[in-house]
Motif scaffolding. Structure first.
Motif, short mmCIF file in Angstrom:
data_model
loop_
_atom_site.label_atom_id
_atom_site.label_comp_id
_atom_site.label_asym_id
_atom_site.label_seq_id
_atom_site.Cartn_x
_atom_site.Cartn_y
_atom_site.Cartn_z
N ARG A 77 -7.32 -4.50 5.72
CA ARG A 77 -6.62 -3.95 4.58
C ARG A 77 -5.11 -4.11 4.74
N CYS A 78 -4.37 -3.86 3.67
CA CYS A 78 -2.91 -3.89 3.76
C CYS A 78 -2.47 -2.86 4.79
N SER A 79 -1.79 -3.31 5.81
CA SER A 79 -1.38 -2.39 6.87
C SER A 79 -0.19 -2.95 7.61
N GLN A 133 2.21 2.04 -3.42
CA GLN A 133 1.29 2.67 -4.38
C GLN A 133 1.32 4.19 -4.24
N ASP A 189 -5.43 5.38 -3.33
CA ASP A 189 -5.92 4.22 -2.58
C ASP A 189 -4.71 3.39 -2.18
N GLU A 190 -4.31 3.47 -0.91
CA GLU A 190 -3.09 2.79 -0.47
C GLU A 190 -3.36 1.39 0.05
N PHE A 191 -4.52 0.84 -0.28
CA PHE A 191 -4.86 -0.49 0.18
C PHE A 191 -5.23 -1.36 -1.02
N PRO A 192 -4.23 -1.82 -1.77
CA PRO A 192 -4.50 -2.57 -3.00
C PRO A 192 -5.17 -3.90 -2.71
N GLY A 242 0.81 -1.21 0.00
CA GLY A 242 0.00 0.00 0.00
C GLY A 242 0.85 1.26 0.00
N GLY A 257 -2.90 9.07 1.52
CA GLY A 257 -4.00 8.12 1.50
C GLY A 257 -5.28 8.81 1.94
#
Length: 325
Positions: free
Chosen positions: A167-169, A33, A154-157, A30, A123
């Motif tokens: 989410r991606c974290s 991105q 959108d930082e959560f692909p 994320g 984000g």
């Protein structure tokens, strides 16, 4: 890549910048991105791509009583930001005094007067300023007031298992590593997790059992996964990647007490066995898959049999995976 440790180190004649803001712990999929868009926009506008990040992690400052472990060290984080194409990093020292800035004071001092930002990329869930009072809407309004564009990425692909609630974290990565699930951590990171450290002398038990290991010093860089045995790679100081069975734990069969990270290089070339000396080298240990948890065995024979099985399984796993370049 330029590294500034305070706004005072930023050159007065700095050209325009495109800036992003975050902890970037792990520099996961994320994060990348967002960083990719920062670099693209900077190239379009003939500006510097700049990341603002913090040390120590804000959570460690606001809640020092709660244990916190960074996924990567500051040095690893800077290297990953450079690999993402960032031109300069402001590594801001985080303190309670710094955190007391209101949203506008923070933006004016950091982005406008300090970094001459023509654009800020963040984000959608960005928070900034005292008590996280600033959000994306506030950032847009401040950009209009002070003359810089604001773009959200959108930082959560998309990722299998990722939902709006999952989410991606960095939190997900920490949880996966704490559970020993290095494959899940790699899925969120977008690469295998890596520890870095100096090879030091241990108790030589592995050598006595026929499985010599490279023991990392206690001040290893990166979050250490859960105790257990893993398949992975050891990258030596020359950059060569060696298949390895990696052990993390306190050697319960021998009633050890100190937690140790050690890597046994699999199938070392016979002609190099004697000169394969890693002591004093700074190496990277890369995790691919967890083989098992840490167990205390009744007797050395059972332990050696298990170690042979571990090596066989690691060899099979790594043989099916592309060797790192």
């Amino acid at each position: 890549m330029l590294i500034w440790k305070s706004l005072a180190e930023v050159p007065a004649d700095l050209r325009r910048t495109v800036v992003t803001l975050g902890n970037f712990d792990g520099v996961h999929r994320g994060h990348r991105q967002v960083l990719r868009r920062v670099v693209e926009l900077a190239r379009e506008q003939d500006a510097l791509a700049v990341a603002v990040t913090f040390t120590p992690h804000p959570r460690a400052v606001h809640r020092p009583e709660v244990p916190h472990e960074d996924i990567v060290s500051t040095e690893q984080r800077l290297l990953l930001l450079e690999e993402a194409g960032i031109d300069a990093v402001l590594l801001q020292r985080y303190s309670l005094e710094f955190a007391r800035q209101g949203p506008e004071e923070f933006v004016r001092g950091m982005f406008v007067d300090g970094l001459r930002a023509c654009a800020v990329v963040v984000g959608h869930d960005v928070r900034f300023g005292q008590d996280n009072a600033g959000d994306f809407t506030a950032m847009v309004a401040l950009g209009e007031r002070h003359g810089f564009e604001v773009e959200a990425v959108d930082e959560f692909p998309a990722l299998e298992g990722a939902t709006p609630e999952r989410r991606c974290s960095s939190t997900w990565i920490r949880e996966a590593l704490a559970a020993g699930d290095v494959a899940q951590a790699a899925a969120v990171l977008g690469r295998n997790h890596v520890l870095a450290g100096e090879v030091v002398h241990g108790f030589a038990r592995g050598r006595e059992l026929g499985f010599p290991t490279a023991n990392l010093a206690a001040d290893v860089a990166g979050m250490v996964p859960a105790d257990g045995v893993y398949a992975g790679w050891l990258h030596d100081a020359d950059g060569a990647a060696h298949p390895a069975a990696i052990s993390i734990g306190s050697n319960p069969t021998f009633e050890g007490v100190s937690r140790v990270v050690e890597a046994h290089v699999i199938d070392r070339p016979e002609e190099r066995v004697e000169d394969f000396d890693l002591y004093g080298q700074h190496v990277d240990v890369e995790f691919v898959e967890r083989l098992r948890g840490m167990v205390a065995y009744e007797g050395v024979e059972k332990l050696v049999a298990q170690m042979r099985d571990d090596v066989d399984r690691a060899r099979a796993i790594l043989g099916a995976a592309p060797r790192p370049s």
